[in-house]
Enzyme design. Structure first.
Site, mmCIF file in Angstrom:
data_model
loop_
_atom_site.group_PDB
_atom_site.id
_atom_site.type_symbol
_atom_site.label_atom_id
_atom_site.label_comp_id
_atom_site.label_asym_id
_atom_site.label_seq_id
_atom_site.Cartn_x
_atom_site.Cartn_y
_atom_site.Cartn_z
ATOM 1 N N ASP A 151 45.832 87.376 -1.460
ATOM 2 C CA ASP A 151 45.955 87.192 -0.291
ATOM 3 C C ASP A 151 45.098 88.018 0.873
ATOM 4 O O ASP A 151 45.254 88.149 1.927
ATOM 5 C CB ASP A 151 47.481 86.848 0.309
ATOM 6 N N ASP A 190 61.492 81.772 -4.445
ATOM 7 C CA ASP A 190 61.402 82.022 -5.759
ATOM 8 C C ASP A 190 62.562 81.023 -6.503
ATOM 9 O O ASP A 190 62.697 80.327 -6.912
ATOM 10 C CB ASP A 190 61.403 83.787 -6.249
#
Length: 334
Positions: free
Chosen positions: A146, A289
């Site tokens: 990223d 998550d």
């Protein structure tokens, strides 16, 4: 009467000390401790409700009731905690030999990175390339960068792995992984943080559980090969464990008995169709998550925990980094 009460208290105290001292060796003594705790707390709460609520004014009554309700709430939370630990649980080992027909699922390894040092990232990629699998052509490694860095692209070319970048960077890590899902096609998806170094048998020890078609994801513990701030500052590397070990090795294993394993962002393997059923990794939350794991469980996918040290990374090295990490966890899980 007072002599009898003192005798009972002394007996309970002695029993508690014995159970605590031998509990690590004999699990049933831990169960005795839990039972003692529940009984004594019920007696205590009964006494609190029946004899300790103040009555001298409305204000004191309200505050007294609020305090008792808080204590009852804490007791209820502890019941959930001790129910998890009342019985030992360990998921039976299931290796790759369950695929008796020799048809192994294809695996995509997604290594998420943003600004980690290239030397750290290289170590993780090389370790991922070294993972053993019966059909190596079924394993593809994607470095999800990223940061769109040229040096990472060059590293990926040198090592022969896929370098994945995206034009926009919304939703941080979850968005990065979701973009990688659109350019990969493996039946199973491994997520690894940039600093995590998997063991060569990582796939051999985890993929077998997906022979069960209802298995949504398998989590393995995050372990660390450097000292955390407590170990370092107390000079206690060999005397105390990492501060995450209790959750990563203890709580996660016991939650597995209730199909409540938490996805912790790395060292996990997902079934792609399971991720597709919830629209990919959860976005719009700080702790993507945990949200992803809960969404899968809500969709009735089975989840599991393999309590083996299959991948290790870097723990926060300063209290500043530690506080920043825990602040994010706390705000994301409130």
């Amino acid at each position: 009467m007072s002599t009898l009460i003192l005798s009972i208290e002394g007996t309970l105290l002695l029993l508690t000390i014995v159970c605590f001292g031998l509990g690590r060796k004999y699990h049933f003594l831990k169960q005795v401790l839990i039972i003692i705790y529940i009984i004594t707390m019920m007696i205590y709460l009964g006494w609190r409700i029946g004899w300790t609520i103040p009555t001298n004014s409305i204000f004191s009554i309200i505050l007294g009731v609020i305090l008792i309700l808080a204590e009852i709430g804490g007791f209820c939370l502890s019941l959930v905690f001790y129910r998890i630990f009342y019985k030992k649980f360990h998921r039976p080992i299931q290796k790759l030999d369950v695929y008796k027909d020799g048809h192994y699922p294809s695996v995509d390894v997604l290594i998420a990175t943003y600004n980690e040092e290239v030397t750290i990232l290289k170590r993780s990629i090389v370790a991922a390339l070294s993972m053993k699998y019966p059909s190596q052509e079924l394993v593809n490694i994607y470095v999800c960068d990223d940061g769109s860095r040229g040096e990472v692209n060059q590293l990926c070319q040198e090592l022969g792995v896929h370098h994945v970048v995206r034009a926009t960077h919304e939703h941080a890590k979850a968005g990065n992984l979701n973009h990688a899902l659109t350019v990969s096609q493996g039946e199973l998806v491994v997520t690894m943080d940039a600093d995590m170094v998997p063991r060569t048998d990582f796939l051999e020890m985890t993929i077998g559980y997906f022979h069960n078609p209802k298995m949504g994801f398998i989590q393995t513990p995050q372990t660390f090969f450097n000292d955390d701030p407590y170990q370092f500052n107390l000079f206690a590397t060999n005397t105390i464990g990492n501060d995450q070990d209790f959750f990563m090795r203890g709580i996660e294993q016991q939650k597995d008995a209730f199909n409540a394993t938490m996805y912790v962002g790395s060292n996990a393997i997902f079934r792609r169709v399971a991720l597709d059923s919830i629209g990919g990794f959860a976005t719009g939350v700080i702790t993507e998550d945990m949200a992803t794991g809960m969404l899968l469980q809500a969709k009735k996918w089975e989840t599991g925990f393999v309590n083996e040290n299959l991948a290790s990374g870097l723990a926060p090295e300063t209290f500043g980094d530690l506080i920043k990490q825990r602040d994010r966890w706390a705000r994301g899980n409130r």
